[in-house]
Scaffold this active site. Structure first.
Site, PDB file in Angstrom:
ATOM      1  N   ASP A  20      44.193 -21.795   4.003  1.00 25.98           N
ATOM      2  CA  ASP A  20      44.878 -22.758   4.699  1.00 25.98           C
ATOM      3  C   ASP A  20      44.577 -23.117   5.593  1.00 25.98           C
ATOM      4  O   ASP A  20      44.063 -22.747   6.989  1.00 25.98           O
ATOM      5  CB  ASP A  20      46.480 -22.435   4.143  1.00 25.98           C
ATOM      6  CG  ASP A  20      47.276 -24.086   4.144  1.00 25.98           C
ATOM      7  OD1 ASP A  20      46.766 -25.421   4.039  1.00 25.98           O
ATOM      8  OD2 ASP A  20      48.553 -24.412   5.046  1.00 25.98           O
ATOM      9  N   SER A  21      45.646 -24.397   6.025  1.00 29.41           N
ATOM     10  CA  SER A  21      44.910 -25.372   7.447  1.00 29.41           C
ATOM     11  C   SER A  21      45.916 -24.502   8.584  1.00 29.41           C
ATOM     12  O   SER A  21      45.893 -24.388   9.655  1.00 29.41           O
ATOM     13  CB  SER A  21      45.500 -26.505   7.805  1.00 29.41           C
ATOM     14  OG  SER A  21      46.673 -27.065   7.049  1.00 29.41           O
ATOM     15  N   TYR A  52      44.746 -30.517   9.224  1.00 26.36           N
ATOM     16  CA  TYR A  52      43.787 -31.122   8.894  1.00 26.36           C
ATOM     17  C   TYR A  52      43.916 -32.615   8.475  1.00 26.36           C
ATOM     18  O   TYR A  52      42.946 -33.287   8.010  1.00 26.36           O
ATOM     19  CB  TYR A  52      43.505 -30.071   7.380  1.00 26.36           C
ATOM     20  CG  TYR A  52      42.375 -28.830   8.010  1.00 26.36           C
ATOM     21  CD1 TYR A  52      42.454 -28.299   9.225  1.00 26.36           C
ATOM     22  CD2 TYR A  52      42.063 -28.317   6.698  1.00 26.36           C
ATOM     23  CE1 TYR A  52      42.088 -27.203   9.469  1.00 26.36           C
ATOM     24  CE2 TYR A  52      41.861 -27.069   6.373  1.00 26.36           C
ATOM     25  CZ  TYR A  52      41.298 -26.425   8.125  1.00 26.36           C
ATOM     26  OH  TYR A  52      41.058 -25.462   8.464  1.00 26.36           O
ATOM     27  N   GLY A  53      45.469 -32.755   7.433  1.00 28.94           N
ATOM     28  CA  GLY A  53      45.574 -33.997   7.235  1.00 28.94           C
ATOM     29  C   GLY A  53      45.172 -35.481   7.918  1.00 28.94           C
ATOM     30  O   GLY A  53      45.323 -36.567   7.060  1.00 28.94           O
ATOM     31  N   CYS A  83      45.618 -25.417   0.296  1.00 36.42           N
ATOM     32  CA  CYS A  83      45.651 -26.860   1.050  1.00 36.42           C
ATOM     33  C   CYS A  83      45.331 -28.249   0.360  1.00 36.42           C
ATOM     34  O   CYS A  83      44.783 -28.046  -0.144  1.00 36.42           O
ATOM     35  CB  CYS A  83      44.804 -26.286   2.449  1.00 36.42           C
ATOM     36  SG  CYS A  83      44.940 -27.590   3.326  1.00 36.42           S
ATOM     37  N   THR A  85      45.378 -30.979   1.291  1.00 35.34           N
ATOM     38  CA  THR A  85      44.696 -31.452   1.816  1.00 35.34           C
ATOM     39  C   THR A  85      43.222 -31.765   1.333  1.00 35.34           C
ATOM     40  O   THR A  85      42.081 -32.249   1.199  1.00 35.34           O
ATOM     41  CB  THR A  85      44.567 -32.539   3.406  1.00 35.34           C
ATOM     42  OG1 THR A  85      45.910 -31.826   3.865  1.00 35.34           O
ATOM     43  CG2 THR A  85      43.354 -32.497   3.939  1.00 35.34           C
ATOM     44  N   GLU A 161      55.349 -26.077  10.911  1.00 27.80           N
ATOM     45  CA  GLU A 161      54.966 -25.589  11.840  1.00 27.80           C
ATOM     46  C   GLU A 161      56.329 -24.772  13.095  1.00 27.80           C
ATOM     47  O   GLU A 161      55.383 -24.177  14.020  1.00 27.80           O
ATOM     48  CB  GLU A 161      53.598 -25.702  12.204  1.00 27.80           C
ATOM     49  CG  GLU A 161      52.424 -25.995  11.278  1.00 27.80           C
ATOM     50  CD  GLU A 161      51.117 -25.144  11.178  1.00 27.80           C
ATOM     51  OE1 GLU A 161      51.184 -24.040  12.031  1.00 27.80           O
ATOM     52  OE2 GLU A 161      51.229 -25.164   9.304  1.00 27.80           O
ATOM     53  N   CYS A 195      51.520 -31.173  -0.656  1.00 29.88           N
ATOM     54  CA  CYS A 195      51.082 -30.065   0.489  1.00 29.88           C
ATOM     55  C   CYS A 195      52.197 -28.700   0.580  1.00 29.88           C
ATOM     56  O   CYS A 195      53.038 -29.043   0.512  1.00 29.88           O
ATOM     57  CB  CYS A 195      51.696 -30.796   2.157  1.00 29.88           C
ATOM     58  SG  CYS A 195      51.646 -30.117   3.300  1.00 29.88           S
ATOM     59  N   THR A 196      50.586 -27.627   1.246  1.00 25.98           N
ATOM     60  CA  THR A 196      51.676 -26.780   0.588  1.00 25.98           C
ATOM     61  C   THR A 196      52.590 -26.328   1.926  1.00 25.98           C
ATOM     62  O   THR A 196      52.885 -25.147   1.754  1.00 25.98           O
ATOM     63  CB  THR A 196      50.451 -25.641   0.397  1.00 25.98           C
ATOM     64  OG1 THR A 196      49.770 -25.921   1.693  1.00 25.98           O
ATOM     65  CG2 THR A 196      49.595 -25.577  -0.423  1.00 25.98           C
ATOM     66  N   HIS A 197      52.510 -26.993   3.161  1.00 21.03           N
ATOM     67  CA  HIS A 197      53.855 -26.958   4.050  1.00 21.03           C
ATOM     68  C   HIS A 197      55.539 -27.428   3.647  1.00 21.03           C
ATOM     69  O   HIS A 197      55.980 -26.353   3.929  1.00 21.03           O
ATOM     70  CB  HIS A 197      53.760 -27.386   5.170  1.00 21.03           C
ATOM     71  CG  HIS A 197      52.660 -26.938   5.662  1.00 21.03           C
ATOM     72  ND1 HIS A 197      51.062 -26.717   5.868  1.00 21.03           N
ATOM     73  CD2 HIS A 197      52.816 -26.808   7.091  1.00 21.03           C
ATOM     74  CE1 HIS A 197      50.479 -26.426   6.755  1.00 21.03           C
ATOM     75  NE2 HIS A 197      51.535 -26.324   7.786  1.00 21.03           N
TER      76      HIS A 197
HETATM   77  N1  DGL Z   1      48.954 -27.109   4.534  1.00 21.77           N
HETATM   78  C1  DGL Z   1      48.014 -28.318   4.496  1.00 21.77           C
HETATM   79  C2  DGL Z   1      48.292 -29.485   3.258  1.00 21.77           C
HETATM   80  O1  DGL Z   1      48.670 -28.545   1.980  1.00 21.77           O
HETATM   81  C3  DGL Z   1      48.990 -29.382   5.558  1.00 21.77           C
HETATM   82  C4  DGL Z   1      48.676 -29.050   6.592  1.00 21.77           C
HETATM   83  C5  DGL Z   1      47.673 -29.745   7.792  1.00 21.77           C
HETATM   84  O2  DGL Z   1      47.479 -31.257   7.795  1.00 21.77           O
HETATM   85  O3  DGL Z   1      47.126 -29.678   8.187  1.00 21.77           O
HETATM   86  O4  DGL Z   1      47.514 -30.548   2.898  1.00 21.77           O
END
Ligand code: DGL
Length: 281
Positions: A20-21, A52-53, A83, A85, A161, A195-197
């Site tokens: 993941d990011s 990453y998004g 992730c 994204t 985060e 988004c996995t967050h």
């Molecule tokens: N974990 C990323 C996702 O699921 C989001 C965080 C990011 O923007 O990198 O999209």
């Protein structure tokens, strides 16, 4: 669950690779541990380059390829892009991999279509995920009459985060409420946490939308699919001990360790987290 272990032989002790990011993919690891407690897991969180998004498709593809290669060098038996994204804009990188690849968008779309009663499905994700339109495409392929409301929630990842996800925190609550306004106004009965967050913010999201809206955590259905795949292909780990989890990050290991212990609900000591530089691999 146990029935499957009895029916199929078990034969692959290599770890499952997850990337993941940043921290967010740990929501997928948590689900994997529920479905596949004996599997070893190697996790890479690109904490030095999160988010990453907000980046271009080309940059996200480049990062995804580097993350995947890192895991291949760790000799994993399959890779999960935990992730949203990467799953939305860089799944095609999987065609270059020598191991099976699983993303999180298709599973979320399937679960949402199963869950909705009024056909109004919300999707929240990063800017890149929403811009890709991938969730909407996959939902409409399964349910052409679906009405999809997609909202980019750019501030959710920094909140998570930063460790800000309590439903009692007024800043968190008001931020979530403001982003979810269109979801509420359009009467969505199902919401994909794209988004996995975002599963980390589940309690706040529930507080804003109410219990009657079904929240779809792609980590659950992805983990189920991975389990089925391992069973069907005789690739389960045969050991009976709890799996070993190793974590790699591209920025400070300490801050990751503290947050990860909270998110996973297990003590992650310093021997389990290493900082790596993908540029030096
Ligand atoms: N974990 C990323 C996702 O699921 C989001 C965080 C990011 O923007 O990198 O999209």
């Amino acid at each position: 669950m146990n029935k499957m272990r009895e029916v199929y032989s078990v034969s692959d002790s290599r770890a499952i690779g997850v990337f993941d990011s940043g921290l967010g993919g740990l929501t997928v690891v948590k689900e994997l541990c529920r479905f596949l407690p004996n599997e070893d897991i190697v996790y890479f969180g690109d904490t030095g380059r999160v988010p990453y998004g907000t980046r271009s498709r080309e940059t996200i593809r480049k990062y995804a390829l580097q993350d995947e290669n890192f895991l291949i060098n760790k000799n994993v038996k399959l890779i999960i892009a935990a992730c949203g994204t990467v799953s939305s804009v860089a799944s095609d990188t999987a065609s270059l991999l020598p191991v099976p690849f699983f993303e999180v968008v298709s599973h979320a779309a399937r679960s949402a279509v199963k869950a909705t009663k009024n056909g109004k499905i919300g999707v929240i994700g990063t800017a890149a995920t929403v811009k890709s339109g991938e969730h909407e495409r996959q939902i409409k392929a399964l349910l052409p009459s679906a009405e999809v409301t997609a909202v980019g929630c750019s501030l959710f990842v920094p909140l998570v985060e930063e460790g800000w996800y309590s439903e009692d925190d007024v800043v968190v609550f008001e931020t979530v409420k403001r982003y979810l306004k269109p979801i509420k106004e359009n009467g969505c009965d199902t919401l994909i946490l794209g988004c996995t967050h975002y599963p980390v913010l589940e309690k706040v999201i529930k507080k804003v939308l109410g219990d009657e809206v079904s929240l779809i955590n792609a980590g659950t259905s992805t983990s189920q699919t991975v389990k089925e795949y391992l069973c069907e292909n005789d690739m389960l780990n045969s050991k009976t001990d709890i799996g070993i989890h190793s974590f790699y990050v591209s920025d400070k290991a300490d801050s990751f360790r503290a947050q990860a212990s909270i998110l996973l609900g297990e003590e992650i000591d310093e021997t389990k987290v290493s900082q790596v530089d993908l540029g030096n691999l």
